[in-house]
Scaffold this motif. Structure first.
Motif, mmCIF file in Angstrom:
data_model
loop_
_atom_site.group_PDB
_atom_site.id
_atom_site.type_symbol
_atom_site.label_atom_id
_atom_site.label_comp_id
_atom_site.label_asym_id
_atom_site.label_seq_id
_atom_site.Cartn_x
_atom_site.Cartn_y
_atom_site.Cartn_z
ATOM 1 N N ALA A 14 40.674 -28.030 19.830
ATOM 2 C CA ALA A 14 39.719 -26.676 20.080
ATOM 3 C C ALA A 14 38.768 -26.792 18.861
ATOM 4 O O ALA A 14 39.131 -27.106 17.599
ATOM 5 C CB ALA A 14 40.330 -25.621 20.036
ATOM 6 N N GLY A 15 37.472 -26.481 19.004
ATOM 7 C CA GLY A 15 36.273 -26.471 18.005
ATOM 8 C C GLY A 15 35.572 -27.670 17.801
ATOM 9 O O GLY A 15 34.832 -27.904 17.200
ATOM 10 N N GLY A 16 36.292 -28.693 18.507
ATOM 11 C CA GLY A 16 35.826 -30.074 18.097
ATOM 12 C C GLY A 16 34.538 -30.334 19.148
ATOM 13 O O GLY A 16 34.132 -29.386 20.086
ATOM 14 N N SER A 17 34.123 -31.665 19.484
ATOM 15 C CA SER A 17 32.868 -31.905 20.138
ATOM 16 C C SER A 17 33.129 -33.336 21.027
ATOM 17 O O SER A 17 34.069 -34.127 20.341
ATOM 18 C CB SER A 17 31.699 -32.196 18.994
ATOM 19 N N LEU A 18 32.587 -33.289 22.131
ATOM 20 C CA LEU A 18 32.353 -34.462 22.896
ATOM 21 C C LEU A 18 31.111 -34.581 23.424
ATOM 22 O O LEU A 18 30.633 -33.765 23.678
ATOM 23 C CB LEU A 18 33.465 -34.732 23.894
ATOM 24 N N ARG A 19 30.859 -35.942 23.603
ATOM 25 C CA ARG A 19 29.578 -36.364 24.430
ATOM 26 C C ARG A 19 29.884 -37.229 25.795
ATOM 27 O O ARG A 19 30.661 -38.120 25.621
ATOM 28 C CB ARG A 19 28.694 -37.067 23.557
ATOM 29 N N LEU A 20 29.620 -36.506 26.869
ATOM 30 C CA LEU A 20 29.925 -37.041 28.287
ATOM 31 C C LEU A 20 28.706 -37.940 28.544
ATOM 32 O O LEU A 20 27.476 -37.364 28.227
ATOM 33 C CB LEU A 20 30.329 -36.108 29.384
ATOM 34 N N SER A 21 28.868 -39.249 29.007
ATOM 35 C CA SER A 21 27.676 -39.743 29.700
ATOM 36 C C SER A 21 27.842 -40.109 31.353
ATOM 37 O O SER A 21 28.939 -40.107 31.668
ATOM 38 C CB SER A 21 27.623 -41.313 28.846
ATOM 39 N N CYS A 22 26.659 -40.039 31.927
ATOM 40 C CA CYS A 22 26.632 -40.548 33.432
ATOM 41 C C CYS A 22 25.699 -41.484 33.630
ATOM 42 O O CYS A 22 24.488 -41.460 33.421
ATOM 43 C CB CYS A 22 26.594 -39.162 34.126
ATOM 44 N N ALA A 23 26.131 -42.668 33.823
ATOM 45 C CA ALA A 23 25.201 -43.966 34.048
ATOM 46 C C ALA A 23 24.897 -43.690 35.454
ATOM 47 O O ALA A 23 25.869 -43.773 36.437
ATOM 48 C CB ALA A 23 25.873 -45.108 33.565
ATOM 49 N N ALA A 24 23.670 -43.970 35.954
ATOM 50 C CA ALA A 24 23.380 -44.160 37.252
ATOM 51 C C ALA A 24 22.698 -45.481 37.658
ATOM 52 O O ALA A 24 22.276 -46.192 37.035
ATOM 53 C CB ALA A 24 22.231 -43.148 37.664
ATOM 54 N N SER A 25 22.996 -45.977 38.869
ATOM 55 C CA SER A 25 22.653 -47.094 39.331
ATOM 56 C C SER A 25 21.354 -47.091 40.130
ATOM 57 O O SER A 25 20.820 -45.982 40.304
ATOM 58 C CB SER A 25 23.642 -47.924 40.133
ATOM 59 N N GLY A 26 20.541 -48.122 40.202
ATOM 60 C CA GLY A 26 19.353 -47.925 40.888
ATOM 61 C C GLY A 26 17.997 -47.727 39.971
ATOM 62 O O GLY A 26 18.160 -47.367 38.716
ATOM 63 N N ARG A 27 16.994 -47.903 40.427
ATOM 64 C CA ARG A 27 15.592 -47.610 39.818
ATOM 65 C C ARG A 27 15.052 -46.380 40.043
ATOM 66 O O ARG A 27 13.931 -46.176 39.883
ATOM 67 C CB ARG A 27 14.985 -48.899 40.385
ATOM 68 N N THR A 28 15.823 -45.600 40.765
ATOM 69 C CA THR A 28 15.170 -44.185 41.262
ATOM 70 C C THR A 28 15.658 -43.101 40.673
ATOM 71 O O THR A 28 15.414 -42.017 40.829
ATOM 72 C CB THR A 28 15.386 -44.207 42.666
ATOM 73 N N PHE A 29 16.431 -43.454 39.468
ATOM 74 C CA PHE A 29 17.059 -42.302 38.617
ATOM 75 C C PHE A 29 16.042 -41.327 38.072
ATOM 76 O O PHE A 29 16.458 -39.894 38.283
ATOM 77 C CB PHE A 29 17.623 -42.889 37.468
ATOM 78 N N SER A 30 14.785 -41.641 37.755
ATOM 79 C CA SER A 30 14.096 -40.710 37.110
ATOM 80 C C SER A 30 13.342 -39.654 38.379
ATOM 81 O O SER A 30 12.810 -38.579 38.104
ATOM 82 C CB SER A 30 12.706 -41.227 36.588
ATOM 83 N N ARG A 31 13.702 -39.932 39.643
ATOM 84 C CA ARG A 31 13.259 -39.095 40.601
ATOM 85 C C ARG A 31 14.193 -37.752 40.962
ATOM 86 O O ARG A 31 14.123 -36.961 41.668
ATOM 87 C CB ARG A 31 13.087 -40.018 41.857
ATOM 88 N N TYR A 32 15.424 -38.138 40.368
ATOM 89 C CA TYR A 32 16.576 -37.134 40.758
ATOM 90 C C TYR A 32 16.784 -35.931 39.663
ATOM 91 O O TYR A 32 16.440 -36.353 38.306
ATOM 92 C CB TYR A 32 17.621 -37.828 40.956
ATOM 93 N N HIS A 33 17.144 -34.879 40.041
ATOM 94 C CA HIS A 33 17.432 -33.811 39.262
ATOM 95 C C HIS A 33 19.034 -33.986 38.832
ATOM 96 O O HIS A 33 19.916 -34.412 39.959
ATOM 97 C CB HIS A 33 17.105 -32.333 39.698
ATOM 98 N N MET A 34 19.601 -33.723 37.732
ATOM 99 C CA MET A 34 20.790 -34.159 37.395
ATOM 100 C C MET A 34 21.807 -32.727 36.831
ATOM 101 O O MET A 34 21.120 -31.891 36.629
ATOM 102 C CB MET A 34 20.962 -35.395 36.334
ATOM 103 N N ALA A 35 22.999 -32.901 37.033
ATOM 104 C CA ALA A 35 23.726 -31.920 36.598
ATOM 105 C C ALA A 35 25.224 -32.065 36.371
ATOM 106 O O ALA A 35 25.565 -33.222 36.827
ATOM 107 C CB ALA A 35 23.753 -30.677 37.911
ATOM 108 N N TRP A 36 25.773 -31.364 35.679
ATOM 109 C CA TRP A 36 27.198 -31.599 35.346
ATOM 110 C C TRP A 36 27.967 -30.370 35.850
ATOM 111 O O TRP A 36 27.522 -29.124 35.770
ATOM 112 C CB TRP A 36 27.400 -31.391 34.084
ATOM 113 N N PHE A 37 29.182 -30.587 36.789
ATOM 114 C CA PHE A 37 30.064 -29.664 37.210
ATOM 115 C C PHE A 37 31.301 -30.006 36.660
ATOM 116 O O PHE A 37 31.778 -31.137 35.885
ATOM 117 C CB PHE A 37 30.280 -29.736 38.769
ATOM 118 N N ARG A 38 32.478 -29.025 36.805
ATOM 119 C CA ARG A 38 33.801 -29.205 36.091
ATOM 120 C C ARG A 38 34.777 -28.664 37.232
ATOM 121 O O ARG A 38 34.544 -27.583 37.849
ATOM 122 C CB ARG A 38 33.926 -28.908 34.793
ATOM 123 N N GLN A 39 35.861 -29.104 37.145
ATOM 124 C CA GLN A 39 36.982 -28.399 37.955
ATOM 125 C C GLN A 39 38.236 -28.404 37.156
ATOM 126 O O GLN A 39 38.761 -29.590 37.010
ATOM 127 C CB GLN A 39 37.012 -29.195 39.217
#
Length: 124
Positions: A14-39
């Motif tokens: 608790a109190g610490g930090s993390l950085r998550l990454s999400c790598a996308a395949s394909g050449r159309t990544f810039s066309r998409y709006h991106m989000a993070w969810f959690r469960q």
């Protein structure tokens, strides 16, 4: 078709930090709006943050001021920088992609593609 692969999860105090990454395949990544969810265990999936293809950002109140979403279109990657982590942030984190954007309701967008998730565990 877009394939999303999350990474960067782990165990943090608790109190610490993390950085998550999400790598996308394909050449159309810039066309998409991106989000993070959690469960979290026993809970419904909840929205965390979103970023439009132009860079506009939107956050859930529970993470505002602690989490930062960003994207690097050259690397086909979206990030979630998490700071001041709390036990309540423990969850599986998923990234998602949407071809549509509505600044009034980013959590409610039709997210067409999802990653497999990465576990974040915050110890108290």
């Amino acid at each position: 078709q877009v394939q999303l692969v999350e990474s960067g999860g782990g165990l943090v105090q608790a109190g610490g930090s993390l950085r998550l990454s999400c790598a996308a395949s394909g050449r159309t990544f810039s066309r998409y709006h991106m989000a993070w969810f959690r469960q979290a265990p026993g809970k419904e999936r909840e929205f965390v943050a979103a970023i439009s293809r132009s860079g506009a950002t939107y956050y859930a109140d529970s993470v505002k001021g602690r989490f930062t979403i960003s994207r690097d279109n050259a690397k086909n990657t979206v990030y979630l920088q998490m700071s001041s982590l709390m036990y309540e942030d423990t969850a599986v984190y998923y990234c998602a992609a949407s071809a549509a954007w509505d600044a009034r309701n980013p959590p409610g967008l039709p997210y067409d593609y999802w990653g497999q998730g990465t576990q974040v565990t915050v110890s108290s």
